[in-house]
Write a protein that holds these residues in place. Sequence first.
Motif, PDB file in Angstrom:
ATOM      1  N   GLU A   1       0.822  -1.213   0.000  1.00  0.00           N
ATOM      2  CA  GLU A   1       0.000   0.000   0.000  1.00  0.00           C
ATOM      3  C   GLU A   1       0.857   1.265   0.000  1.00  0.00           C
ATOM      4  O   GLU A   1       0.435   2.303  -0.473  1.00  0.00           O
ATOM      5  N   THR A   2       2.063   1.173   0.568  1.00  0.00           N
ATOM      6  CA  THR A   2       2.904   2.363   0.657  1.00  0.00           C
ATOM      7  C   THR A   2       3.978   2.414  -0.416  1.00  0.00           C
ATOM      8  O   THR A   2       4.677   3.417  -0.519  1.00  0.00           O
ATOM      9  N   MET A   3       4.092   1.394  -1.204  1.00  0.00           N
ATOM     10  CA  MET A   3       5.082   1.384  -2.273  1.00  0.00           C
ATOM     11  C   MET A   3       4.601   2.331  -3.375  1.00  0.00           C
ATOM     12  O   MET A   3       3.435   2.308  -3.763  1.00  0.00           O
ATOM     13  N   ALA A   4       5.495   3.141  -3.855  1.00  0.00           N
ATOM     14  CA  ALA A   4       5.136   4.067  -4.921  1.00  0.00           C
ATOM     15  C   ALA A   4       4.922   3.299  -6.215  1.00  0.00           C
ATOM     16  O   ALA A   4       5.716   2.427  -6.571  1.00  0.00           O
ATOM     17  N   ALA A   5       3.854   3.635  -6.880  1.00  0.00           N
ATOM     18  CA  ALA A   5       3.588   2.996  -8.165  1.00  0.00           C
ATOM     19  C   ALA A   5       4.493   3.619  -9.218  1.00  0.00           C
ATOM     20  O   ALA A   5       4.788   4.806  -9.170  1.00  0.00           O
ATOM     21  N   LYS A   6       4.942   2.818 -10.133  1.00  0.00           N
ATOM     22  CA  LYS A   6       5.775   3.328 -11.214  1.00  0.00           C
ATOM     23  C   LYS A   6       4.882   4.147 -12.147  1.00  0.00           C
ATOM     24  O   LYS A   6       3.815   3.688 -12.540  1.00  0.00           O
ATOM     25  N   PRO A   7       5.323   5.355 -12.480  1.00  0.00           N
ATOM     26  CA  PRO A   7       4.492   6.168 -13.369  1.00  0.00           C
ATOM     27  C   PRO A   7       4.388   5.528 -14.753  1.00  0.00           C
ATOM     28  O   PRO A   7       5.291   4.815 -15.191  1.00  0.00           O
ATOM     29  N   PRO A   8       3.297   5.803 -15.444  1.00  0.00           N
ATOM     30  CA  PRO A   8       3.145   5.219 -16.781  1.00  0.00           C
ATOM     31  C   PRO A   8       4.214   5.760 -17.734  1.00  0.00           C
ATOM     32  O   PRO A   8       4.660   6.906 -17.589  1.00  0.00           O
ATOM     33  N   PRO A   9       4.620   4.964 -18.714  1.00  0.00           N
ATOM     34  CA  PRO A   9       5.650   5.409 -19.660  1.00  0.00           C
ATOM     35  C   PRO A   9       5.288   6.720 -20.363  1.00  0.00           C
ATOM     36  O   PRO A   9       6.154   7.541 -20.654  1.00  0.00           O
ATOM     37  N   ALA A  10       4.007   6.954 -20.601  1.00  0.00           N
ATOM     38  CA  ALA A  10       3.597   8.185 -21.289  1.00  0.00           C
ATOM     39  C   ALA A  10       3.948   9.413 -20.455  1.00  0.00           C
ATOM     40  O   ALA A  10       4.315  10.463 -21.006  1.00  0.00           O
ATOM     41  N   LEU A  11       3.854   9.315 -19.143  1.00  0.00           N
ATOM     42  CA  LEU A  11       4.197  10.442 -18.280  1.00  0.00           C
ATOM     43  C   LEU A  11       5.694  10.727 -18.360  1.00  0.00           C
ATOM     44  O   LEU A  11       6.109  11.883 -18.489  1.00  0.00           O
ATOM     45  N   GLU A  12       6.492   9.679 -18.304  1.00  0.00           N
ATOM     46  CA  GLU A  12       7.937   9.865 -18.413  1.00  0.00           C
ATOM     47  C   GLU A  12       8.294  10.516 -19.741  1.00  0.00           C
ATOM     48  O   GLU A  12       9.098  11.455 -19.801  1.00  0.00           O
ATOM     49  N   ASP A  13       7.675  10.056 -20.819  1.00  0.00           N
ATOM     50  CA  ASP A  13       7.939  10.638 -22.138  1.00  0.00           C
ATOM     51  C   ASP A  13       7.549  12.108 -22.174  1.00  0.00           C
ATOM     52  O   ASP A  13       8.282  12.946 -22.716  1.00  0.00           O
ATOM     53  N   ALA A  14       6.407  12.448 -21.576  1.00  0.00           N
ATOM     54  CA  ALA A  14       5.946  13.833 -21.583  1.00  0.00           C
ATOM     55  C   ALA A  14       6.899  14.738 -20.801  1.00  0.00           C
ATOM     56  O   ALA A  14       7.211  15.847 -21.240  1.00  0.00           O
ATOM     57  N   VAL A  15       7.375  14.265 -19.662  1.00  0.00           N
ATOM     58  CA  VAL A  15       8.308  15.055 -18.859  1.00  0.00           C
ATOM     59  C   VAL A  15       9.614  15.260 -19.607  1.00  0.00           C
ATOM     60  O   VAL A  15      10.147  16.376 -19.674  1.00  0.00           O
ATOM     61  N   LEU A  16      10.142  14.197 -20.200  1.00  0.00           N
ATOM     62  CA  LEU A  16      11.396  14.312 -20.948  1.00  0.00           C
ATOM     63  C   LEU A  16      11.245  15.213 -22.173  1.00  0.00           C
ATOM     64  O   LEU A  16      12.137  16.016 -22.478  1.00  0.00           O
ATOM     65  N   ASP A  17      10.109  15.117 -22.866  1.00  0.00           N
ATOM     66  CA  ASP A  17       9.879  15.984 -24.022  1.00  0.00           C
ATOM     67  C   ASP A  17       9.821  17.447 -23.599  1.00  0.00           C
ATOM     68  O   ASP A  17      10.415  18.313 -24.246  1.00  0.00           O
ATOM     69  N   ARG A  18       9.119  17.728 -22.517  1.00  0.00           N
ATOM     70  CA  ARG A  18       9.022  19.115 -22.058  1.00  0.00           C
ATOM     71  C   ARG A  18      10.389  19.626 -21.631  1.00  0.00           C
ATOM     72  O   ARG A  18      10.752  20.761 -21.910  1.00  0.00           O
ATOM     73  N   PHE A  19      11.141  18.808 -20.947  1.00  0.00           N
ATOM     74  CA  PHE A  19      12.481  19.207 -20.520  1.00  0.00           C
ATOM     75  C   PHE A  19      13.346  19.522 -21.735  1.00  0.00           C
ATOM     76  O   PHE A  19      14.081  20.507 -21.757  1.00  0.00           O
ATOM     77  N   ALA A  20      13.248  18.693 -22.772  1.00  0.00           N
ATOM     78  CA  ALA A  20      14.034  18.917 -23.983  1.00  0.00           C
ATOM     79  C   ALA A  20      13.628  20.218 -24.667  1.00  0.00           C
ATOM     80  O   ALA A  20      14.480  20.947 -25.190  1.00  0.00           O
ATOM     81  N   ARG A  21      12.329  20.535 -24.667  1.00  0.00           N
ATOM     82  CA  ARG A  21      11.859  21.776 -25.297  1.00  0.00           C
ATOM     83  C   ARG A  21      12.281  23.007 -24.510  1.00  0.00           C
ATOM     84  O   ARG A  21      12.716  23.998 -25.071  1.00  0.00           O
ATOM     85  N   GLU A  22      12.115  22.957 -23.187  1.00  0.00           N
ATOM     86  CA  GLU A  22      12.357  24.139 -22.360  1.00  0.00           C
ATOM     87  C   GLU A  22      13.795  24.249 -21.887  1.00  0.00           C
ATOM     88  O   GLU A  22      14.260  25.336 -21.568  1.00  0.00           O
ATOM     89  N   GLY A  23      14.484  23.139 -21.785  1.00  0.00           N
ATOM     90  CA  GLY A  23      15.850  23.157 -21.276  1.00  0.00           C
ATOM     91  C   GLY A  23      15.859  23.291 -19.763  1.00  0.00           C
ATOM     92  O   GLY A  23      14.835  23.568 -19.136  1.00  0.00           O
ATOM     93  N   PRO A  24      17.034  23.108 -19.188  1.00  0.00           N
ATOM     94  CA  PRO A  24      17.124  23.204 -17.729  1.00  0.00           C
ATOM     95  C   PRO A  24      16.973  24.647 -17.271  1.00  0.00           C
ATOM     96  O   PRO A  24      17.385  25.584 -17.964  1.00  0.00           O
ATOM     97  N   ARG A  25      16.368  24.821 -16.142  1.00  0.00           N
ATOM     98  CA  ARG A  25      16.267  26.151 -15.542  1.00  0.00           C
ATOM     99  C   ARG A  25      17.506  26.376 -14.708  1.00  0.00           C
ATOM    100  O   ARG A  25      17.939  25.505 -13.977  1.00  0.00           O
ATOM    101  N   THR A  26      18.040  27.537 -14.816  1.00  0.00           N
ATOM    102  CA  THR A  26      19.229  27.843 -14.022  1.00  0.00           C
ATOM    103  C   THR A  26      18.830  28.677 -12.826  1.00  0.00           C
ATOM    104  O   THR A  26      17.921  29.507 -12.905  1.00  0.00           O
ATOM    105  N   ALA A  27      19.522  28.451 -11.759  1.00  0.00           N
ATOM    106  CA  ALA A  27      19.269  29.220 -10.540  1.00  0.00           C
ATOM    107  C   ALA A  27      19.837  30.617 -10.732  1.00  0.00           C
ATOM    108  O   ALA A  27      20.817  30.806 -11.445  1.00  0.00           O
TER     109      ALA A  27
END
Length: 84
Positions: free
Chosen positions: A49-75
């Motif tokens: 019940e307390t184990m984190a579920a692995k996010p769906p592959p589509a979520l990982e792809d969406a996060v990586l795509d957005r990161f690639a488009r926007e690039g890293p934010r610098t402090a």
Amino acid sequence: MLGAYVLNALEPEEMDAVRAHVAACPDCSREHAQLAPLSSLLEAVGSPETMAAKPPPALEDAVLDRFAREGPRTAPEFRPRRSA
């Protein structure tokens, strides 16, 4: 032996001896009170019940795509305050 005691990992005779000692020793009684929640916390960590579920592959792809488009934010650059 208190750690093993709260985890119920001692032989019955040892459990009895530690229980009697904790009842008579204020220092060990305080330490036992701090360690007592450990057993239930360890059980909760390993339960399905307390184990984190692995996010769906589509979520990982969406996060990586957005990161690639926007690039890293610098402090913002750190600039120390001048002494007065």
